[in-house]
Design a protein around this motif. Structure first.
Motif, mmCIF file in Angstrom:
data_model
loop_
_atom_site.group_PDB
_atom_site.id
_atom_site.type_symbol
_atom_site.label_atom_id
_atom_site.label_comp_id
_atom_site.label_asym_id
_atom_site.label_seq_id
_atom_site.Cartn_x
_atom_site.Cartn_y
_atom_site.Cartn_z
ATOM 1 N N TRP A 52 -1.707 1.834 -1.456
ATOM 2 C CA TRP A 52 -1.479 1.319 -0.103
ATOM 3 C C TRP A 52 -1.428 2.516 0.857
ATOM 4 O O TRP A 52 -0.384 2.909 1.352
ATOM 5 C CB TRP A 52 -0.179 0.522 -0.094
ATOM 6 C CG TRP A 52 0.035 -0.351 1.105
ATOM 7 C CD1 TRP A 52 0.948 -0.161 2.104
ATOM 8 C CD2 TRP A 52 -0.634 -1.582 1.422
ATOM 9 N NE1 TRP A 52 0.883 -1.192 3.021
ATOM 10 C CE2 TRP A 52 -0.079 -2.083 2.617
ATOM 11 C CE3 TRP A 52 -1.661 -2.305 0.801
ATOM 12 C CZ2 TRP A 52 -0.506 -3.266 3.219
ATOM 13 C CZ3 TRP A 52 -2.086 -3.484 1.391
ATOM 14 C CH2 TRP A 52 -1.523 -3.955 2.581
ATOM 15 N N HIS A 53 -2.608 3.087 1.097
ATOM 16 C CA HIS A 53 -2.694 4.337 1.838
ATOM 17 C C HIS A 53 -2.784 4.105 3.347
ATOM 18 O O HIS A 53 -3.539 3.218 3.794
ATOM 19 C CB HIS A 53 -3.937 5.121 1.422
ATOM 20 C CG HIS A 53 -3.948 5.545 -0.011
ATOM 21 N ND1 HIS A 53 -2.917 6.243 -0.581
ATOM 22 C CD2 HIS A 53 -4.884 5.378 -0.986
ATOM 23 C CE1 HIS A 53 -3.212 6.489 -1.847
ATOM 24 N NE2 HIS A 53 -4.389 5.967 -2.122
ATOM 25 N N PRO A 54 -2.088 4.915 4.129
ATOM 26 C CA PRO A 54 -2.347 4.902 5.572
ATOM 27 C C PRO A 54 -3.735 5.476 5.848
ATOM 28 O O PRO A 54 -4.254 6.275 5.056
ATOM 29 C CB PRO A 54 -1.249 5.804 6.136
ATOM 30 C CG PRO A 54 -0.844 6.684 5.004
ATOM 31 C CD PRO A 54 -1.050 5.883 3.749
ATOM 32 N N ALA A 55 -4.344 5.071 6.934
ATOM 33 C CA ALA A 55 -5.630 5.653 7.326
ATOM 34 C C ALA A 55 -5.452 7.162 7.488
ATOM 35 O O ALA A 55 -4.415 7.637 7.956
ATOM 36 C CB ALA A 55 -6.104 5.024 8.629
ATOM 37 N N GLY A 56 -6.479 7.902 7.087
ATOM 38 C CA GLY A 56 -6.409 9.353 7.202
ATOM 39 C C GLY A 56 -5.531 10.014 6.161
ATOM 40 O O GLY A 56 -5.014 11.124 6.384
ATOM 41 N N CYS A 87 -8.383 1.700 -0.301
ATOM 42 C CA CYS A 87 -7.089 1.008 -0.289
ATOM 43 C C CYS A 87 -6.274 1.353 0.954
ATOM 44 O O CYS A 87 -5.082 1.666 0.881
ATOM 45 C CB CYS A 87 -6.299 1.318 -1.565
ATOM 46 S SG CYS A 87 -7.091 0.706 -3.064
ATOM 47 N N VAL A 88 -6.932 1.270 2.107
ATOM 48 C CA VAL A 88 -6.250 1.522 3.376
ATOM 49 C C VAL A 88 -5.395 0.304 3.716
ATOM 50 O O VAL A 88 -5.843 -0.846 3.611
ATOM 51 C CB VAL A 88 -7.269 1.820 4.488
ATOM 52 C CG1 VAL A 88 -6.587 1.933 5.846
ATOM 53 C CG2 VAL A 88 -8.028 3.114 4.165
ATOM 54 N N GLN A 89 -4.156 0.569 4.106
ATOM 55 C CA GLN A 89 -3.190 -0.492 4.355
ATOM 56 C C GLN A 89 -3.757 -1.602 5.225
ATOM 57 O O GLN A 89 -4.314 -1.352 6.290
ATOM 58 C CB GLN A 89 -1.954 0.106 5.030
ATOM 59 C CG GLN A 89 -1.202 1.085 4.165
ATOM 60 C CD GLN A 89 -0.038 1.732 4.883
ATOM 61 O OE1 GLN A 89 0.286 1.377 6.012
ATOM 62 N NE2 GLN A 89 0.606 2.703 4.238
ATOM 63 N N GLY A 90 -3.620 -2.829 4.749
ATOM 64 C CA GLY A 90 -4.052 -3.999 5.499
ATOM 65 C C GLY A 90 -5.502 -4.369 5.330
ATOM 66 O O GLY A 90 -5.924 -5.432 5.801
ATOM 67 N N SER A 91 -6.275 -3.538 4.639
ATOM 68 C CA SER A 91 -7.696 -3.843 4.458
ATOM 69 C C SER A 91 -7.891 -4.810 3.296
ATOM 70 O O SER A 91 -7.034 -4.941 2.421
ATOM 71 C CB SER A 91 -8.488 -2.561 4.196
ATOM 72 O OG SER A 91 -8.128 -2.003 2.933
ATOM 73 N N ARG A 92 -9.031 -5.483 3.271
ATOM 74 C CA ARG A 92 -9.322 -6.417 2.187
ATOM 75 C C ARG A 92 -9.390 -5.696 0.846
ATOM 76 O O ARG A 92 -8.985 -6.229 -0.185
ATOM 77 C CB ARG A 92 -10.651 -7.143 2.463
ATOM 78 C CG ARG A 92 -10.588 -8.100 3.641
ATOM 79 C CD ARG A 92 -11.932 -8.751 3.897
ATOM 80 N NE ARG A 92 -12.361 -9.599 2.784
ATOM 81 C CZ ARG A 92 -13.537 -10.209 2.723
ATOM 82 N NH1 ARG A 92 -14.411 -10.084 3.719
ATOM 83 N NH2 ARG A 92 -13.828 -10.968 1.693
ATOM 84 N N ILE A 108 5.900 -6.405 -6.664
ATOM 85 C CA ILE A 108 4.716 -5.665 -6.229
ATOM 86 C C ILE A 108 5.199 -4.334 -5.680
ATOM 87 O O ILE A 108 6.011 -4.288 -4.741
ATOM 88 C CB ILE A 108 3.917 -6.439 -5.172
ATOM 89 C CG1 ILE A 108 3.346 -7.721 -5.791
ATOM 90 C CG2 ILE A 108 2.791 -5.574 -4.610
ATOM 91 C CD1 ILE A 108 2.654 -8.631 -4.789
ATOM 92 N N LEU A 109 4.737 -3.263 -6.284
ATOM 93 C CA LEU A 109 5.139 -1.910 -5.900
ATOM 94 C C LEU A 109 3.972 -1.227 -5.193
ATOM 95 O O LEU A 109 2.923 -0.989 -5.802
ATOM 96 C CB LEU A 109 5.535 -1.111 -7.136
ATOM 97 C CG LEU A 109 5.881 0.360 -6.909
ATOM 98 C CD1 LEU A 109 7.207 0.482 -6.161
ATOM 99 C CD2 LEU A 109 5.933 1.122 -8.217
ATOM 100 N N ARG A 110 4.147 -0.939 -3.911
ATOM 101 C CA ARG A 110 3.113 -0.240 -3.147
ATOM 102 C C ARG A 110 3.359 1.260 -3.213
ATOM 103 O O ARG A 110 4.489 1.719 -3.022
ATOM 104 C CB ARG A 110 3.105 -0.737 -1.702
ATOM 105 C CG ARG A 110 2.536 -2.149 -1.609
ATOM 106 C CD ARG A 110 2.624 -2.712 -0.206
ATOM 107 N NE ARG A 110 1.824 -3.926 -0.100
ATOM 108 C CZ ARG A 110 1.830 -4.742 0.948
ATOM 109 N NH1 ARG A 110 2.607 -4.463 2.011
ATOM 110 N NH2 ARG A 110 1.075 -5.821 0.971
ATOM 111 N N LYS A 111 2.299 2.009 -3.485
ATOM 112 C CA LYS A 111 2.424 3.456 -3.667
ATOM 113 C C LYS A 111 1.349 4.183 -2.863
ATOM 114 O O LYS A 111 0.382 3.580 -2.406
ATOM 115 C CB LYS A 111 2.332 3.818 -5.154
ATOM 116 C CG LYS A 111 1.051 3.391 -5.848
ATOM 117 C CD LYS A 111 1.157 3.595 -7.351
ATOM 118 C CE LYS A 111 -0.114 3.220 -8.079
ATOM 119 N NZ LYS A 111 -1.260 4.076 -7.795
ATOM 120 N N GLY A 112 1.536 5.499 -2.697
ATOM 121 C CA GLY A 112 0.607 6.274 -1.888
ATOM 122 C C GLY A 112 0.761 6.013 -0.410
ATOM 123 O O GLY A 112 -0.175 6.190 0.371
#
Length: 217
Positions: A52-56, A87-92, A108-112
């Motif tokens: 679940w990566h932020p953009a950039g 895996c940019v946050q909020g993307s499909r 559900i564990l979100r990482k990165g």
């Protein structure tokens, strides 16, 4: 399976499947087997991890001048593979795979999620600016539930599944990798992955465990 066991479904997300920017070899083919395992209710707890990566994000090759995906760069003083944006946050592509039976999942564990720190393992983040690997909290959550045995499946066998299994074993859980329900970024890494897992005493389960279970019932 032991009543004190947990299944960890690692990063079963569209961006790691055919057509995604970081597609694993045959990554989509494991979903039916994972669903059968979930439906069998063999585990006390089920966890799904989600990149679940932020953009950039700092691990993206696009953030390093002149770099291409799969190049190696130094990140916080250690060599790090640079990845395609994924895996940019909020993307499909960051969602859990639509075909995955998510109603069977307890956590559900979100990482990165930190823009400067990657997170391959479900248990600990990669090395950060302070030179340490910080915990995700999963080990404590499992221990509080009385879990002693961990079983892993998902993507990618040679990265996030591998790191999660190593950390699980090192943190004191009896660890098993459901090999048939994992896929690598590239099959060329399978020999090295097996060697690393077996060196730690991690059990590799080669056959689909739902098929094996049915054969003994």
């Amino acid at each position: 399976m032991s009543k004190r066991s947990a299944l960890i479904v690692v990063d079963v997300q569209p961006d790691f499947m055919p057509g995604g920017p970081l597609a694993c070899h045959e990554g989509d083919t494991i979903v039916p087997g994972i669903n059968r395992l979930l439906e069998a209710r063999c585990f006390e707890r089920v966890v799904a991890t989600q990149d679940w990566h932020p953009a950039g994000h700092a691990s993206f090759a696009s953030q390093h001048s002149g770099a291409a995906p799969f190049d190696t760069a130094s990140l916080h003083g250690v060599p790090h593979t640079l990845w395609p944006d994924h895996c940019v946050q909020g993307s499909r592509g960051a969602a859990l795979a639509p075909a995955l039976e998510t109603d069977r999942i307890d956590l559900i564990l979100r990482k990165g999620t930190h823009p400067a720190i990657d997170s391959y393992s479900a248990f600990q983040n990669n090395i950060g600016p302070d030179g340490t690997r910080t915990p995700t909290g999963l080990a404590g959550w499992l221990s509080d539930a009385g879990i002693t045995h961990v079983y892993l499946c998902g993507l990618a066998r040679d990265v996030c599944v591998l790191w999660s299994a190593e950390d699980s074993q090192n943190l004191g859980f009896e660890t098993h990798v459901l090999w048939s329900l994992t896929r690598p970024v590239t099959p060329e890494t399978d020999g090295a992955t097996r060697t690393r897992l077996e060196a730690l005493g991690i059990t590799l389960i080669e056959e689909d465990p739902t098929h094996a279970r049915s054969a003994h019932e």
